[in-house]
Design a protein around this motif. Structure first.
Motif, mmCIF file in Angstrom:
data_model
loop_
_atom_site.group_PDB
_atom_site.id
_atom_site.type_symbol
_atom_site.label_atom_id
_atom_site.label_comp_id
_atom_site.label_asym_id
_atom_site.label_seq_id
_atom_site.Cartn_x
_atom_site.Cartn_y
_atom_site.Cartn_z
ATOM 1 N N MET A 166 0.817 -1.216 0.000
ATOM 2 C CA MET A 166 0.000 0.000 0.000
ATOM 3 C C MET A 166 0.847 1.260 0.000
ATOM 4 S SD MET A 166 -3.110 -0.962 -0.138
ATOM 5 C CE MET A 166 -3.917 0.544 0.327
ATOM 6 N N ALA A 167 2.018 1.166 0.624
ATOM 7 C CA ALA A 167 2.868 2.355 0.705
ATOM 8 C C ALA A 167 3.274 2.842 -0.677
ATOM 9 C CB ALA A 167 4.092 2.054 1.555
ATOM 10 N N ILE A 168 3.569 1.886 -1.571
ATOM 11 C CA ILE A 168 4.004 2.288 -2.903
ATOM 12 C C ILE A 168 2.874 2.966 -3.668
ATOM 13 C CG2 ILE A 168 3.455 0.028 -3.924
ATOM 14 C CD1 ILE A 168 5.884 0.421 -5.723
ATOM 15 N N TYR A 169 1.640 2.513 -3.468
ATOM 16 C CA TYR A 169 0.512 3.140 -4.142
ATOM 17 C C TYR A 169 0.240 4.528 -3.574
ATOM 18 C CZ TYR A 169 -0.354 -1.455 -6.155
ATOM 19 O OH TYR A 169 -0.224 -2.623 -6.843
ATOM 20 N N ASP A 170 0.385 4.680 -2.256
ATOM 21 C CA ASP A 170 0.208 6.007 -1.667
ATOM 22 C C ASP A 170 1.256 6.976 -2.200
ATOM 23 O OD1 ASP A 170 -1.915 5.100 -0.204
ATOM 24 O OD2 ASP A 170 -0.706 4.642 1.585
ATOM 25 N N ARG A 171 2.494 6.504 -2.327
ATOM 26 C CA ARG A 171 3.538 7.363 -2.875
ATOM 27 C C ARG A 171 3.249 7.748 -4.325
ATOM 28 N NH1 ARG A 171 7.340 4.340 -1.733
ATOM 29 N NH2 ARG A 171 7.861 3.416 -3.772
ATOM 30 N N ARG A 172 2.742 6.812 -5.086
ATOM 31 C CA ARG A 172 2.411 7.117 -6.482
ATOM 32 C C ARG A 172 1.268 8.117 -6.564
ATOM 33 N NH1 ARG A 172 2.585 1.100 -9.354
ATOM 34 N NH2 ARG A 172 4.878 0.880 -9.346
ATOM 35 N N ARG A 173 0.266 7.976 -5.684
ATOM 36 C CA ARG A 173 -0.845 8.932 -5.696
ATOM 37 C C ARG A 173 -0.364 10.323 -5.306
ATOM 38 N NH1 ARG A 173 -4.029 4.485 -3.749
ATOM 39 N NH2 ARG A 173 -3.490 5.034 -1.595
ATOM 40 N N ARG A 174 0.515 10.395 -4.300
ATOM 41 C CA ARG A 174 1.042 11.707 -3.910
ATOM 42 C C ARG A 174 1.868 12.319 -5.034
ATOM 43 N NH1 ARG A 174 1.978 8.969 1.046
ATOM 44 N NH2 ARG A 174 4.171 8.651 0.441
ATOM 45 N N THR A 175 2.676 11.494 -5.690
ATOM 46 C CA THR A 175 3.479 11.999 -6.816
ATOM 47 C C THR A 175 2.591 12.479 -7.949
ATOM 48 O OG1 THR A 175 5.257 10.444 -6.245
ATOM 49 C CG2 THR A 175 5.305 11.427 -8.444
ATOM 50 N N ASN A 176 1.556 11.698 -8.249
ATOM 51 C CA ASN A 176 0.633 12.087 -9.310
ATOM 52 C C ASN A 176 -0.078 13.391 -8.959
ATOM 53 O OD1 ASN A 176 -1.065 11.373 -11.788
ATOM 54 N ND2 ASN A 176 -2.615 11.600 -10.198
ATOM 55 N N ALA A 177 -0.523 13.522 -7.713
ATOM 56 C CA ALA A 177 -1.209 14.745 -7.292
ATOM 57 C C ALA A 177 -0.272 15.945 -7.350
ATOM 58 C CB ALA A 177 -1.768 14.570 -5.881
ATOM 59 N N THR A 178 1.009 15.746 -6.991
ATOM 60 C CA THR A 178 1.981 16.844 -7.032
ATOM 61 C C THR A 178 2.194 17.335 -8.452
ATOM 62 O OG1 THR A 178 3.112 15.972 -5.066
ATOM 63 C CG2 THR A 178 4.334 17.517 -6.461
ATOM 64 N N TYR A 179 2.436 16.394 -9.383
ATOM 65 C CA TYR A 179 2.674 16.796 -10.766
ATOM 66 C C TYR A 179 1.417 17.371 -11.414
ATOM 67 C CZ TYR A 179 7.360 14.832 -10.930
ATOM 68 O OH TYR A 179 8.697 14.593 -10.722
ATOM 69 N N LEU A 180 0.259 16.851 -11.037
ATOM 70 C CA LEU A 180 -0.984 17.406 -11.567
ATOM 71 C C LEU A 180 -1.182 18.836 -11.086
ATOM 72 C CD1 LEU A 180 -3.474 16.736 -13.254
ATOM 73 C CD2 LEU A 180 -4.609 15.978 -11.154
ATOM 74 N N ALA A 181 -0.841 19.086 -9.822
ATOM 75 C CA ALA A 181 -0.942 20.451 -9.292
ATOM 76 C C ALA A 181 0.034 21.389 -10.000
ATOM 77 C CB ALA A 181 -0.676 20.441 -7.793
ATOM 78 N N LEU A 182 1.242 20.894 -10.262
ATOM 79 C CA LEU A 182 2.212 21.712 -11.001
ATOM 80 C C LEU A 182 1.724 22.024 -12.409
ATOM 81 C CD1 LEU A 182 5.575 20.032 -9.889
ATOM 82 C CD2 LEU A 182 4.688 22.266 -9.188
ATOM 83 N N CYS A 183 1.089 21.055 -13.058
ATOM 84 C CA CYS A 183 0.546 21.285 -14.397
ATOM 85 C C CYS A 183 -0.544 22.351 -14.374
ATOM 86 C CB CYS A 183 0.006 19.977 -14.976
ATOM 87 S SG CYS A 183 1.273 18.764 -15.401
ATOM 88 N N TYR A 184 -1.423 22.258 -13.376
ATOM 89 C CA TYR A 184 -2.476 23.266 -13.252
ATOM 90 C C TYR A 184 -1.884 24.641 -12.985
ATOM 91 C CZ TYR A 184 -6.445 20.033 -13.293
ATOM 92 O OH TYR A 184 -7.397 19.134 -13.665
#
Length: 279
Positions: A1-19
């Motif tokens: 689960m930790a790896i999926y949480d890290r991927r979600r946080r990374t995805n949210a970070t890059y999505l925020a940067l794109c916005y």
């Protein structure tokens, strides 16, 4: 689960940067358009479309510049569109896999990204220098050189999207190849071809550098293609750099006119493109 949480946080970070990047870019676009609209409307009046460009310190309009731009743009499109469509037709219908097509496509891609000032220098060397004077026809030829690669690319791409079975069905009925292209392929790709022409017009309507090297400018009303001719981009360039407030207001008004014209052409091209996609 930790790896999926890290991927979600990374995805949210890059999505925020794109916005954030998108908002940053769009905010500057809004500021530019708002400034252009505010300044341009202050200089907009009926005189802009009915009077000639004025001498320093006097009131006037942009009639000669608007007419000159229309003449050179229309002539440039009339010269460049048939050449571009013929070249694009050959590349898509006759020589799709030939070496000549690959060479032409490569050169065309270079022309699409080449600075327009290079085109102006080229036409200056082959026409203006040999004629001994600036002219409206040289400006139209410079715009035609810019129109050609846009129309070539659009024509080739649109014809390649036409399904092969349409050509095969027409050929099975006994139609020669030229009629298959003219009656079937062109009609199927008509909206895309018109879109390409509109995009080419939008591209050349605001070009300044090629006209400065070819048509130069003319403070007076003139339709003589063998003499210097006024154009809206050249007048905007000249008036925007001047210290006179009246000229600066006319420059803002001219920039607003070009912006609205390009916006209208872009909207029409988008509508035609959406219709082609829906079909």
């Amino acid at each position: 689960m930790a790896i999926y949480d890290r991927r979600r946080r990374t995805n949210a970070t890059y999505l925020a940067l794109c916005y954030m990047a998108a908002i940053f870019g769009l905010s500057w676009l809004v500021v530019i358009l708002a400034t252009l609209f505010w300044q341009g409307m202050q200089g907009m009046s009926l005189a802009v479309f009915t009077q000639m460009t004025p001498p320093p310190g006097a009131d006037g309009g942009l009639l000669n510049a608007i007419v000159g731009s229309l003449i050179m743009t229309i002539l440039g499109v009339v010269i460049g569109t048939p050449l571009g469509m013929l070249a694009g037709t050959y590349m898509a219908e006759y020589g799709r896999y030939t070496k000549l097509t690959f060479v032409v496509r490569f050169i065309n891609d270079i022309l699409l990204s080449a600075p327009s000032i290079i085109v102006g220098l080229f036409v200056y060397e082959i026409m203006v220098a040999r004629m001994g004077h600036f002219s409206g026809i040289a400006g139209a030829v410079a715009l035609a050189v810019i129109v050609v690669p846009v129309v070539v690319r659009t024509t080739e791409d649109m014809l390649l999207l036409v399904p092969g079975p349409l050509r095969e069905a027409a050929s099975a009925l006994g139609l020669p190849r030229n009629l298959v292209i003219g009656k079937v392929a062109y009609r199927a790709a008509r909206a895309g071809l018109i879109t390409g022409v509109l995009l080419a017009i939008a591209r050349v309507s605001g070009e300044t550098a090629p006209l400065l090297f070819t048509a130069l400018n003319n403070q007076f009303f003139s339709t003589n293609l063998n003499a210097p001719m006024s154009s809206l981009p050249a007048v905007i360039f000249q008036f925007a750099l001047s210290p006179y407030k009246e000229w600066q207001q006319l420059a803002w008004a001219g920039a607003l006119i070009i912006t609205f014209a390009v916006l209208a052409l872009s909207i029409v091209a988008r509508v035609l493109g959406a219709q082609r996609t829906a079909k």
